[in-house]
Enzyme design. Sequence first.
Site, PDB file in Angstrom:
ATOM      1  N   VAL A 504       9.797  -0.075   2.550  1.00 38.65           N
ATOM      2  CA  VAL A 504       9.802  -1.488   2.142  1.00 38.65           C
ATOM      3  C   VAL A 504      10.731  -1.548   0.936  1.00 38.65           C
ATOM      4  O   VAL A 504      10.607  -0.749   0.011  1.00 38.65           O
ATOM      5  CB  VAL A 504       8.388  -1.974   1.752  1.00 38.65           C
ATOM      6  CG1 VAL A 504       8.413  -3.450   1.370  1.00 38.65           C
ATOM      7  CG2 VAL A 504       7.399  -1.736   2.878  1.00 38.65           C
ATOM      8  N   ASP A 615      -8.064  -7.484   8.766  1.00 39.51           N
ATOM      9  CA  ASP A 615      -7.912  -6.471   7.717  1.00 39.51           C
ATOM     10  C   ASP A 615      -7.740  -7.149   6.357  1.00 39.51           C
ATOM     11  O   ASP A 615      -6.873  -6.784   5.564  1.00 39.51           O
ATOM     12  CB  ASP A 615      -6.709  -5.577   8.028  1.00 39.51           C
ATOM     13  CG  ASP A 615      -6.720  -4.299   7.178  1.00 39.51           C
ATOM     14  OD1 ASP A 615      -7.729  -4.036   6.492  1.00 39.51           O
ATOM     15  OD2 ASP A 615      -5.710  -3.570   7.203  1.00 39.51           O
TER      16      ASP A 615
HETATM   17  O1  ACK Z   1       1.583  -2.570  -4.069  1.00 40.94           O
HETATM   18  P1  ACK Z   1       3.035  -2.731  -3.813  1.00 40.94           P
HETATM   19  O2  ACK Z   1       4.008  -2.782  -4.899  1.00 40.94           O
HETATM   20  O3  ACK Z   1       3.248  -4.032  -2.870  1.00 40.94           O
HETATM   21  O4  ACK Z   1       3.472  -1.673  -2.694  1.00 40.94           O
HETATM   22  C1  ACK Z   1       3.438  -2.172  -1.407  1.00 40.94           C
HETATM   23  C2  ACK Z   1       4.653  -1.685  -0.637  1.00 40.94           C
HETATM   24  O5  ACK Z   1       5.578  -2.753  -0.599  1.00 40.94           O
HETATM   25  C3  ACK Z   1       4.350  -1.275   0.773  1.00 40.94           C
HETATM   26  O6  ACK Z   1       3.795  -2.349   1.491  1.00 40.94           O
HETATM   27  C4  ACK Z   1       5.083  -3.800  -1.384  1.00 40.94           C
HETATM   28  N1  ACK Z   1       5.403  -5.039  -0.692  1.00 40.94           N
HETATM   29  C5  ACK Z   1       5.212  -5.343   0.606  1.00 40.94           C
HETATM   30  N2  ACK Z   1       5.641  -6.589   0.854  1.00 40.94           N
HETATM   31  C6  ACK Z   1       6.122  -7.054  -0.325  1.00 40.94           C
HETATM   32  C7  ACK Z   1       6.671  -8.285  -0.717  1.00 40.94           C
HETATM   33  N3  ACK Z   1       6.841  -9.303   0.134  1.00 40.94           N
HETATM   34  N4  ACK Z   1       7.028  -8.416  -1.997  1.00 40.94           N
HETATM   35  C8  ACK Z   1       6.845  -7.400  -2.861  1.00 40.94           C
HETATM   36  N5  ACK Z   1       6.330  -6.239  -2.549  1.00 40.94           N
HETATM   37  C9  ACK Z   1       5.955  -6.059  -1.281  1.00 40.94           C
HETATM   38  C10 ACK Z   1       3.623  -3.659  -1.555  1.00 40.94           C
END
Ligand code: ACK
Length: 705
Positions: A504, A615
């Site tokens: 991601v 979930d």
């Molecule tokens: O807790 P986090 O920083 O927030 O780590 C996870 C990681 O990617 C794997 O899913 C982050 N993440 C997912 N979608 C987004 C988004 N739209 N904006 C920012 N962070 C995201 C998520």
Amino acid sequence: MDEYFSPIHTYQVCNVMSPSQNNWLRTSWIPREGARRIYIELKFTLRDCNSMPGVLGTCKETFNMYYYESDRDVGSSIRENQFIKIDTIAADESFTGVDLGVRRLKLNTEVRGVGPLNRRGFYLAFQDIGACIALTSVRVYYKHCVGVSRNLAVFTDVVTGADSSSLVEVRGQCVDHAEERDTPKMYCSAEGEWLVPIGRCVCSAGFEEHRESCEPCEVGFYKPAAGDGVCGKCPQHSHSETRAAVSCPCDSNYYRAADDPPAAVCSRPPSAPVNVISSVNGTSVVLEWDRPLDTGGRSDLQYGVLCQKCSVEGPCEDCTASPGFIPRHTGLMEPRVTVLNLVAHTNYSFCILATNAVTHLSNEASPCAIVNITTNQAAPSEVLAIRQENTSQNSVILLWHEPNQPNGVILEYDVKYYEKIQEGNYKSDNMYCIHCGYSKAFQDSDEEKMHYQNGHVSFPDARFYIDPHTYEDPCQTVHEFAREIEASRIKIEKIIGSGEFGEVCYGRMRLPGKRDAAVALKTLKAGYTEKQKKDFLAEASIMAQFDHPNVIHLEGVVTRSKPVMIITEYMENGSLDAFLRRHDGQFTIIQLVGLLRGIAAGMTYLSDLGYIHRDLAARNILVNSNFVCKVSDFGLSRVLEDDPDAAYTTSGGKIPIRWTAPEAIAYRKFSSASDVWSYGIVMWEVMSYGERPYWNLTNRDVSMV
Ligand code: ACK
């Protein structure tokens, strides 16, 4: 002989031995020629009486000078007593006999002035009363001030005044192409000198001063007004074709505004604004743009917006007057306007013009930046003008028209009523609401269809979520719902985590006519199977169907190039569980409840669409920079495979035990009700700042509880 040994003629007398001498010498008539005061310079020699023996008592060392005025030559008819005495003349130096021996005369020079003279001419006369003198020259003259130019005014030659202290005031005339500032004057003194210049002239417009004259400005130069200034070069984009120009007309296609000074550069209308960005929100749109690349050389830019409403059936119609432009549609100082009250699901074309103070002087149409938008779904406008009919003791019929802006097909109307205690006085909603309530009415309803119930009613949903797995081809499916974004529009900047299908990332997206936006990019790792691609894109197909402030927003997908990506809005604060742990104890209860309210709103929206999340957990909620919570993670398979908190149940399914409702654990009965159970667990997570539900109880123990 004079002092230079040149022979000279003299008038002499030397009757020093005889008493009572009275010898006269008179000039011929001298015309005055305008002189008011004349000067007589005498040159003479005089013999010292002491140098001559035997003359004591009879010898004199002075003589007298007289004048007589007359308008014409009257010859010798003037009597001695008619002459007026000018002065008795004595010698500064006299000579003795010894001097004569070396044939040197000591010449005396005496000057006397006489005035005022009034007649046309005069005589001079010299009276000897017994001196030994020789008059060698008599010079008669008058004084004048010689014509001059001073301060761009010409002062002509003038004869001095009548007496030795008088000043003659002379008015000057401005030189050619000059004009008076203060009346130019000077005074001519008795000595023939110019004194005290007053006032002055200045060169007229189109002329500048060059050594006491005014010369025309050269071609390409101008002088707009009379004054001391010099000719200036024609301002940029202007010219002068002749000399002595007072202004410089603008070059073709350049203009000066009415209140521009002649020294202003010529300017032209601006080009069209650039980089127009539209942000549609329901039936309103915010239009923003950048300054034109060419401002025409002016700083008084303003903007105007024209509106065209385009329906599929007919031609576009002007709508500049109808929607609400905020602050207004013309004379905008800032490059931004909000347009409200547009019709839902309609195409609009906006033309954004830049203008300045010379736009109206140009014959050419102003270029405009065009932006086309399509409005979205929006709530209908207010119902106005309700009529009531057949009012009886316990019934009433209410009638109304469809709102002016239905913004789509109206599904039903709400009627809310209150008990009225006194005329003009209503019980308020929450405090006194005993017999009050809601009713809902369908469009075209009559009183039979209209029904009423106590309390709030929920309305049937207009739309249901479509499970993408009902489609065959995932790529085709995803494009039913989500837009394809060109990979060149995306710039990947960093990796922020890892998902089930790949990294991601954080990146920036630049779409035409839109502002650069921060996005999250979920990638599908290389070497994926068709099944993985299908599951990966299924999440995008699901997300694309949602449009709610508390549900993560899908920007689009990249499927036509590698890596395949799902692009969503970027949530600066990441997932909620980690966010809470990072800020342990830092929020008020109200703030925590605010987070939960957002999640509840998102989940209500999803359940209204018939979507069951399965979930819901703090780790699957994302938080943006404004602390807005958004529900995310819409994969289907991940409920079973992806979630690290999911465990295999006895029936073989993989389930996030701590968050899952008992009936879903026991026999996989997932429903909105089981999502509500999970929401309860999320509430606990939020209020405990991200504690693990049931702490260190094992999954087995939890499911037994
Ligand atoms: O807790 P986090 O920083 O927030 O780590 C996870 C990681 O990617 C794997 O899913 C982050 N993440 C997912 N979608 C987004 C988004 N739209 N904006 C920012 N962070 C995201 C998520």
